[in-house]
Design a protein around this motif. Sequence first.
Motif, mmCIF file in Angstrom:
data_model
loop_
_atom_site.group_PDB
_atom_site.id
_atom_site.type_symbol
_atom_site.label_atom_id
_atom_site.label_comp_id
_atom_site.label_asym_id
_atom_site.label_seq_id
_atom_site.Cartn_x
_atom_site.Cartn_y
_atom_site.Cartn_z
ATOM 1 N N SER A 28 25.033 17.257 50.440
ATOM 2 C CA SER A 28 26.399 16.992 49.982
ATOM 3 C C SER A 28 26.668 17.681 48.658
ATOM 4 O O SER A 28 27.729 18.260 48.449
ATOM 5 N N LEU A 29 25.695 17.616 47.749
ATOM 6 C CA LEU A 29 25.874 18.268 46.457
ATOM 7 C C LEU A 29 26.008 19.774 46.615
ATOM 8 O O LEU A 29 26.813 20.412 45.944
ATOM 9 N N ALA A 30 25.205 20.317 47.525
ATOM 10 C CA ALA A 30 25.296 21.764 47.761
ATOM 11 C C ALA A 30 26.666 22.128 48.318
ATOM 12 O O ALA A 30 27.261 23.129 47.932
ATOM 13 N N THR A 31 27.177 21.285 49.216
ATOM 14 C CA THR A 31 28.503 21.545 49.780
ATOM 15 C C THR A 31 29.567 21.487 48.696
ATOM 16 O O THR A 31 30.446 22.350 48.609
ATOM 17 N N ILE A 32 29.480 20.473 47.831
ATOM 18 C CA ILE A 32 30.453 20.345 46.739
ATOM 19 C C ILE A 32 30.372 21.567 45.828
ATOM 20 O O ILE A 32 31.390 22.120 45.423
ATOM 21 N N ALA A 33 29.141 21.988 45.518
ATOM 22 C CA ALA A 33 28.972 23.151 44.645
ATOM 23 C C ALA A 33 29.602 24.392 45.267
ATOM 24 O O ALA A 33 30.260 25.178 44.583
ATOM 25 N N LEU A 34 29.429 24.556 46.580
ATOM 26 C CA LEU A 34 30.016 25.710 47.245
ATOM 27 C C LEU A 34 31.535 25.647 47.215
ATOM 28 O O LEU A 34 32.209 26.654 46.984
ATOM 29 N N VAL A 35 32.097 24.447 47.418
ATOM 30 C CA VAL A 35 33.552 24.303 47.383
ATOM 31 C C VAL A 35 34.069 24.617 45.995
ATOM 32 O O VAL A 35 35.051 25.345 45.831
ATOM 33 N N LEU A 36 33.416 24.079 44.960
ATOM 34 C CA LEU A 36 33.858 24.337 43.596
ATOM 35 C C LEU A 36 33.730 25.808 43.243
ATOM 36 O O LEU A 36 34.605 26.377 42.590
ATOM 37 N N ALA A 37 32.632 26.414 43.681
ATOM 38 C CA ALA A 37 32.444 27.837 43.388
ATOM 39 C C ALA A 37 33.535 28.651 44.061
ATOM 40 O O ALA A 37 34.093 29.573 43.478
ATOM 41 N N GLY A 38 33.876 28.296 45.282
ATOM 42 C CA GLY A 38 34.912 29.012 46.001
ATOM 43 C C GLY A 38 36.265 28.809 45.371
ATOM 44 O O GLY A 38 37.108 29.703 45.339
ATOM 45 N N CYS A 39 36.500 27.632 44.804
ATOM 46 C CA CYS A 39 37.783 27.317 44.190
ATOM 47 C C CYS A 39 37.905 27.991 42.837
ATOM 48 O O CYS A 39 38.996 28.252 42.371
ATOM 49 N N GLY A 40 36.759 28.258 42.196
ATOM 50 C CA GLY A 40 36.813 28.751 40.832
ATOM 51 C C GLY A 40 36.657 30.248 40.704
ATOM 52 O O GLY A 40 36.443 30.743 39.615
ATOM 53 N N GLY A 41 36.755 30.982 41.755
ATOM 54 C CA GLY A 41 36.557 32.412 41.613
ATOM 55 C C GLY A 41 37.473 33.187 42.520
ATOM 56 O O GLY A 41 38.194 32.647 43.340
ATOM 57 N N GLY A 42 37.455 34.479 42.329
ATOM 58 C CA GLY A 42 38.169 35.327 43.250
ATOM 59 C C GLY A 42 39.561 35.703 42.825
ATOM 60 O O GLY A 42 40.134 36.621 43.376
ATOM 61 N N GLY A 43 40.122 35.023 41.848
ATOM 62 C CA GLY A 43 41.471 35.345 41.403
ATOM 63 C C GLY A 43 41.447 36.454 40.378
ATOM 64 O O GLY A 43 40.386 36.973 40.028
ATOM 65 N N PRO A 44 42.623 36.816 39.879
ATOM 66 C CA PRO A 44 42.668 37.838 38.840
ATOM 67 C C PRO A 44 41.976 37.344 37.575
ATOM 68 O O PRO A 44 41.920 36.147 37.324
ATOM 69 N N THR A 45 41.466 38.254 36.805
ATOM 70 C CA THR A 45 40.803 37.897 35.556
ATOM 71 C C THR A 45 41.442 38.668 34.401
ATOM 72 O O THR A 45 42.077 39.703 34.599
ATOM 73 N N SER A 46 41.231 38.146 33.207
ATOM 74 C CA SER A 46 41.823 38.744 32.011
ATOM 75 C C SER A 46 40.910 39.813 31.449
ATOM 76 O O SER A 46 39.707 39.593 31.347
ATOM 77 N N PRO A 47 41.448 40.952 31.025
ATOM 78 C CA PRO A 47 40.611 41.935 30.338
ATOM 79 C C PRO A 47 40.222 41.422 28.960
ATOM 80 O O PRO A 47 40.912 40.578 28.390
ATOM 81 N N GLY A 48 39.132 41.922 28.435
ATOM 82 C CA GLY A 48 38.662 41.486 27.122
ATOM 83 C C GLY A 48 39.523 41.968 25.982
ATOM 84 O O GLY A 48 39.523 41.381 24.905
ATOM 85 N N SER A 49 40.240 43.049 26.196
ATOM 86 C CA SER A 49 41.132 43.536 25.148
ATOM 87 C C SER A 49 42.345 44.197 25.786
ATOM 88 O O SER A 49 42.313 44.575 26.965
ATOM 89 N N VAL A 50 43.393 44.328 24.999
ATOM 90 C CA VAL A 50 44.608 45.002 25.449
ATOM 91 C C VAL A 50 45.065 45.906 24.311
ATOM 92 O O VAL A 50 44.529 45.842 23.199
ATOM 93 N N SER A 51 46.031 46.730 24.575
ATOM 94 C CA SER A 51 46.600 47.587 23.526
ATOM 95 C C SER A 51 48.105 47.611 23.733
ATOM 96 O O SER A 51 48.596 48.225 24.686
ATOM 97 N N LEU A 52 48.799 46.877 22.864
ATOM 98 C CA LEU A 52 50.229 46.695 23.080
ATOM 99 C C LEU A 52 50.913 46.466 21.736
ATOM 100 O O LEU A 52 50.396 45.751 20.880
#
Length: 150
Positions: A28-52
Amino acid sequence: MAGFEGTKPPVTDSTPCVSRRQFVLHGSLATIALVLAGCGGGGPTSPGSVSLTINLSDYPALANVGGVAYVSSGNNPLAVVRTGSDTFDTVSRICPHAGGTVNSNGSGFTCPLHGARFTDSGTWIGGQPTSSLTSYTTQYDSGAGTLTIS
Ligand code: FES
């Protein structure tokens, strides 16, 4: 096999024994971890710096302390907050949890996807656990009326 008669042979298998209960719990814990990992990744991410560089006069919302303006640097949506007469904070609006776009809530930011909340400077303060928003250095040139974000 001298030495083992009448007694059990030594256990040589190092595989740990797992009871059904332990298996169910760990499974069950492994399943929860997989669900959380899937929910917490894959979207757009922020660059470390910008120039504007932006002109303050283009963003009337920044005329007063506490004002918030949305700008962007490429595909990175940003929020600029006037924190004082000569001070500003800039954060990425990309939520570090799964890439939602946070919105100003009047005293910070809230992610509409799972409810993470952040201060005006991007520090996570509640809701969906995640890290803080990416923040950027913001330099104000009062003479030119510009903000340089990097
Ligand atoms: S994407 Fe999940 S809280 Fe923002």
